[in-house]
Design an enzyme around this catalytic site. Structure first.
Site, PDB file in Angstrom:
ATOM      1  N   LYS A 115       0.852  -1.191   0.000  1.00 11.10           N
ATOM      2  CA  LYS A 115       0.000   0.000   0.000  1.00 11.10           C
ATOM      3  C   LYS A 115       0.888   1.242   0.000  1.00 11.10           C
ATOM      4  O   LYS A 115       1.486   1.592   1.010  1.00 11.10           O
ATOM      5  CB  LYS A 115      -0.899   0.042   1.241  1.00 11.10           C
ATOM      6  CG  LYS A 115      -1.999   1.086   1.051  1.00 11.10           C
ATOM      7  CD  LYS A 115      -2.510   1.677   2.331  1.00 11.10           C
ATOM      8  CE  LYS A 115      -1.815   2.944   2.742  1.00 11.10           C
ATOM      9  NZ  LYS A 115      -1.929   4.079   1.822  1.00 11.10           N
ATOM     10  N   GLU A 149       9.493   1.332  10.955  1.00 11.53           N
ATOM     11  CA  GLU A 149      10.499   2.394  10.818  1.00 11.53           C
ATOM     12  C   GLU A 149       9.740   3.697  10.975  1.00 11.53           C
ATOM     13  O   GLU A 149       8.914   4.031  10.126  1.00 11.53           O
ATOM     14  CB  GLU A 149      11.165   2.344   9.445  1.00 11.53           C
ATOM     15  CG  GLU A 149      11.813   1.023   9.098  1.00 11.53           C
ATOM     16  CD  GLU A 149      13.032   0.714   9.933  1.00 11.53           C
ATOM     17  OE1 GLU A 149      13.598   1.653  10.533  1.00 11.53           O
ATOM     18  OE2 GLU A 149      13.395  -0.464  10.008  1.00 11.53           O
ATOM     19  N   CYS A 174      13.407  10.865   7.522  1.00  9.05           N
ATOM     20  CA  CYS A 174      13.262  10.418   8.921  1.00  9.05           C
ATOM     21  C   CYS A 174      14.546  10.637   9.700  1.00  9.05           C
ATOM     22  O   CYS A 174      14.508  10.925  10.888  1.00  9.05           O
ATOM     23  CB  CYS A 174      12.854   8.961   8.953  1.00  9.05           C
ATOM     24  SG  CYS A 174      13.866   7.953   7.888  1.00  9.05           S
ATOM     25  N   GLU A 224       9.195  16.266  15.802  1.00  6.80           N
ATOM     26  CA  GLU A 224       9.626  16.104  14.413  1.00  6.80           C
ATOM     27  C   GLU A 224       8.829  17.058  13.518  1.00  6.80           C
ATOM     28  O   GLU A 224       7.602  16.975  13.467  1.00  6.80           O
ATOM     29  CB  GLU A 224       9.390  14.658  13.975  1.00  6.80           C
ATOM     30  CG  GLU A 224       9.927  14.384  12.585  1.00  6.80           C
ATOM     31  CD  GLU A 224       9.695  12.935  12.158  1.00  6.80           C
ATOM     32  OE1 GLU A 224       8.581  12.446  12.306  1.00  6.80           O
ATOM     33  OE2 GLU A 224      10.658  12.327  11.648  1.00  6.80           O
TER      34      GLU A 224
HETATM   35  P1  NAD Z   1       1.904   8.175   7.966  1.00 11.91           P
HETATM   36  O1  NAD Z   1       2.151   7.343   9.164  1.00 11.91           O
HETATM   37  O2  NAD Z   1       0.798   9.126   7.987  1.00 11.91           O
HETATM   38  O3  NAD Z   1       1.664   7.261   6.679  1.00 11.91           O
HETATM   39  C1  NAD Z   1       2.522   6.206   6.303  1.00 11.91           C
HETATM   40  C2  NAD Z   1       1.712   5.168   5.557  1.00 11.91           C
HETATM   41  O4  NAD Z   1       0.778   4.604   6.458  1.00 11.91           O
HETATM   42  C3  NAD Z   1       0.890   5.721   4.393  1.00 11.91           C
HETATM   43  O5  NAD Z   1       0.871   4.768   3.344  1.00 11.91           O
HETATM   44  C4  NAD Z   1      -0.485   5.850   5.000  1.00 11.91           C
HETATM   45  O6  NAD Z   1      -1.523   5.776   4.061  1.00 11.91           O
HETATM   46  C5  NAD Z   1      -0.530   4.658   5.917  1.00 11.91           C
HETATM   47  N1  NAD Z   1      -1.491   4.777   7.004  1.00 11.91           N
HETATM   48  C6  NAD Z   1      -2.031   5.911   7.535  1.00 11.91           C
HETATM   49  N2  NAD Z   1      -2.910   5.595   8.502  1.00 11.91           N
HETATM   50  C7  NAD Z   1      -2.920   4.242   8.605  1.00 11.91           C
HETATM   51  C8  NAD Z   1      -3.612   3.324   9.444  1.00 11.91           C
HETATM   52  N3  NAD Z   1      -4.463   3.733  10.362  1.00 11.91           N
HETATM   53  N4  NAD Z   1      -3.361   2.005   9.281  1.00 11.91           N
HETATM   54  C9  NAD Z   1      -2.483   1.566   8.381  1.00 11.91           C
HETATM   55  N5  NAD Z   1      -1.807   2.390   7.540  1.00 11.91           N
HETATM   56  C10 NAD Z   1      -2.016   3.712   7.656  1.00 11.91           C
HETATM   57  O7  NAD Z   1       3.300   8.855   7.708  1.00 11.91           O
HETATM   58  P2  NAD Z   1       3.688   9.778   6.485  1.00 11.91           P
HETATM   59  O8  NAD Z   1       3.087  11.107   6.720  1.00 11.91           O
HETATM   60  O9  NAD Z   1       3.374   9.084   5.224  1.00 11.91           O
HETATM   61  O10 NAD Z   1       5.292   9.810   6.636  1.00 11.91           O
HETATM   62  C11 NAD Z   1       5.911  10.654   7.523  1.00 11.91           C
HETATM   63  C12 NAD Z   1       6.433   9.913   8.742  1.00 11.91           C
HETATM   64  O11 NAD Z   1       7.143   8.743   8.377  1.00 11.91           O
HETATM   65  C13 NAD Z   1       7.402  10.720   9.550  1.00 11.91           C
HETATM   66  O12 NAD Z   1       7.111  10.615  10.931  1.00 11.91           O
HETATM   67  C14 NAD Z   1       8.746  10.104   9.251  1.00 11.91           C
HETATM   68  O13 NAD Z   1       9.745  10.303  10.193  1.00 11.91           O
HETATM   69  C15 NAD Z   1       8.406   8.697   9.049  1.00 11.91           C
HETATM   70  N6  NAD Z   1       9.406   8.031   8.205  1.00 11.91           N
HETATM   71  C16 NAD Z   1      10.292   7.163   8.782  1.00 11.91           C
HETATM   72  C17 NAD Z   1      11.272   6.532   8.021  1.00 11.91           C
HETATM   73  C18 NAD Z   1      12.264   5.544   8.627  1.00 11.91           C
HETATM   74  O14 NAD Z   1      12.963   4.864   7.901  1.00 11.91           O
HETATM   75  N7  NAD Z   1      12.344   5.432   9.940  1.00 11.91           N
HETATM   76  C19 NAD Z   1      11.342   6.789   6.664  1.00 11.91           C
HETATM   77  C20 NAD Z   1      10.423   7.685   6.096  1.00 11.91           C
HETATM   78  C21 NAD Z   1       9.455   8.290   6.889  1.00 11.91           C
END
Ligand code: NAD
Length: 496
Positions: A192, A267, A301, A398
């Protein structure tokens, strides 16, 4: 800033973008969503709609998981391991043949400068795929000594059907961090992508079929996290969830996965400290500190969003960072000279600008940037906050944008206290010519990765991840092989 694209132009991605609808990929076929609904994807640099994408729901997830289960029990798991590796290598070759198209799609959909996708995202995705293709026929168990009358050994078996949930900041690269090891281990996947950036996944998914990936081995269901994501996490026939995203969603995933005790790797976020001691090479350190926060508009991140500077050189580093931030070339992501593009969405832009206000109100000094540029596209000028105190929200939370907090410290102990003093533990950087000092720091830093006299490098051969609000488990290297396999112990009685 005012950029407009003519999407009917004959560019490498034109044919893909001209499709009336981007469909789901289930069981080797492109299909509309069960509901028939679609959602729009925007180019963050222009706010133009670049695609209509099928909006999946629970029924689509059910169909995708069923296809993944059939493919797991059928061709993928039973195929010769070397053959799996060959198909993945063929996929890598096809991706390289379509490099211009994929890079253009990723740049338009995520607002990333083409130069950055060419230098970072695309080669990293290919490297990851090639690396794990090589692993496919090298996954093995051990013969273990136990008793004279027994032959005891272990085998590593694929965990089964994997749900891969991907964020929008590195759709192609992070997507591949999950797909390549899962597929190499013999798992099948329902992926997804983030709603904001689904396009590159859909295109590379089609190329995977062309490379010979059997139907159902890789399924892609686009749509909202709350429906598609949650349906995957709660699905009784999914064996593992691999997720990259925010700590809030990660927490919900752990709870949802408890239903059938799915394996989970997470992650999550970061608030990484980049620590500059007064004996460091200040020119290199400041340059790397600027790149460490402003690369990908700070939507990384492991961004070095806190720069900790020893008192004697504090003013000089603030000056150097301010000058560097002001000199970064922001603009049209399609222009190869552009280093900084827009942030991903209006919502993200507002959240970042809110943090700039919060920083001002907390009494930090904004030395440059922190404003929207133009009124079309989500461009924010790179911001430097000086006089930041450790307790301030801009130092603890963050921001996920091009905003750096520069914090003063006295000595080694002070630097460690501040560096380790957030809820996160993803990465840290340290700059000094004193090798004892950097090694002491590396030992005591709460971080999954420590960079010494450099910042930001990752390599798929090294483990990647953090603890607490930064996540659970590691990706990359052998850690990912362990994530996607289960050991089985076999005990054979030799006296029968
Ligand atoms: P997000 O958590 O909003 O979304 C990530 C993914 O999860 C998307 O595909 C989203 O549609 C899905 N999602 C959202 N709600 C969900 C639910 N209830 N159940 C299952 N899936 C769901 O995060 P974002 O805004 O896409 O990304 C930003 C965040 O990701 C930041 O906090 C960043 O630090 C983190 N990040 C971490 C890494 C790492 O390697 N540690 C890498 C990239 C981003």
């Amino acid at each position: 800033m005012s950029i407009a694209y003519d999407y009917s132009r004959e560019t490498p991605a034109a044919a893909f973008l001209a499709r009336p609808q981007q469909q789901l990929l289930i069981d080797g076929r492109r299909v509309a969503s069960a509901s028939g609904r679609t959602f729009k994807s925007l180019n963050p640099a222009t706010e133009q709609v670049i695609a209509k994408i099928a909006e999946g729901n629970e029924a689509d997830v059910d169909a995708a998981v069923a296809a993944a289960r059939r493919a797991f029990e059928g061709p993928w798991r039973t195929m010769r391991a070397a053959e799996r590796g060959h198909i993945l290598l063929k996929w890598a070759e096809l991706l390289k043949q379509h490099a211009d198209e994929i890079v253009e799609i990723e740049s338009l959909d995520a607002g990333k400068p083409v130069a950055a996708v060419l230098r970072q995202d695309f080669p990293a995705a290919i490297d990851t795929l090639t690396y794990y293709a090589g692993w496919a026929d090298k996954i093995s168990g051990d013969v273990v000594s136990t008793r004279e009358d027994a032959l005891t050994y272990t085998v590593r078996e694929p965990v089964g059907v994997v749900a891969a949930i991907v964020p929008w900041n590195f759709p192609l690269m992070i997507g591949m961090w999950k797909l390549a090891p899962a597929l190499a281990c013999g798992c099948t996947v329902v992926m997804k992508p983030a709603e904001l950036t689904s396009l590159s996944a859909l295109r590379i998914g089609e190329l995977a079929l062309e490379a010979g990936l059997p139907p159902g081995v890789l399924n892609i269901v686009t749509g909202p996290g709350r429906t598609v994501g949650e349906a995957l996490v709660n699905h009784p026939d999914v064996d593992k969830v691999t997720f990259t995203g925010s700590p809030g969603v990660g927490r919900g995933i752990m709870k949802g996965a408890a239903g059938n005790f799915k394996r989970v790797s997470l992650e999550l976020g970061g608030k990484s400290a980049n620590v500059i001691f007064d004996d460091a090479d200040l020119d290199t350190a400041s340059k790397a500190a600027a790149a460490g926060i402003f690369f990908n508009a700070g939507q990384v991140c492991s961004a070095g969003s806190r720069v900790l500077v020893q008192e004697a050189v504090y003013d000089e580093v603030v000056e150097r960072l301010t000058a560097r931030a002001g000199a970064i070339r922001m603009g049209d992501p399609a222009d190869r000279a552009t280093a900084l593009g827009p942030v991903i969405s209006e919502k993200q832009m507002k959240s970042i600008l809110d943090y700039v206000d919060i920083g001002r109100k907390e009494g930090a000094l904004l030395t440059t940037g922190g404003e929207r540029v133009g009124n079309r596209g989500y461009f924010i000028s790179p911001a430097v906050f000086a006089n930041v105190r450790h307790e301030m929200r801009i130092s603890q939370e963050e921001i996920f944008g091009p905003v750096v907090s520069v914090i003063k410290f006295k000595d080694e102990a002070d630097a460690l206290r501040i560096a380790n003093g957030t809820a996160y533990s993803l990465a840290a950087g340290v700059w000094s010519r004193d090798m004892g000092r950097v090694q002491r720091f590396a030992k005591k830093a709460r971080a999954g990765t420590v960079w010494i006299n450099t910042y930001g490098y990752t390599d798929v051969r090294l483990p990647w991840g953090g603890e607490r609000d930064s996540g659970l488990g590691r990706e990359h290297g052998t850690a990912a092989i362990e994530n996607f396999t289960e050991p089985k112990a076999v005990w054979m009685n030799l006296n029968v």
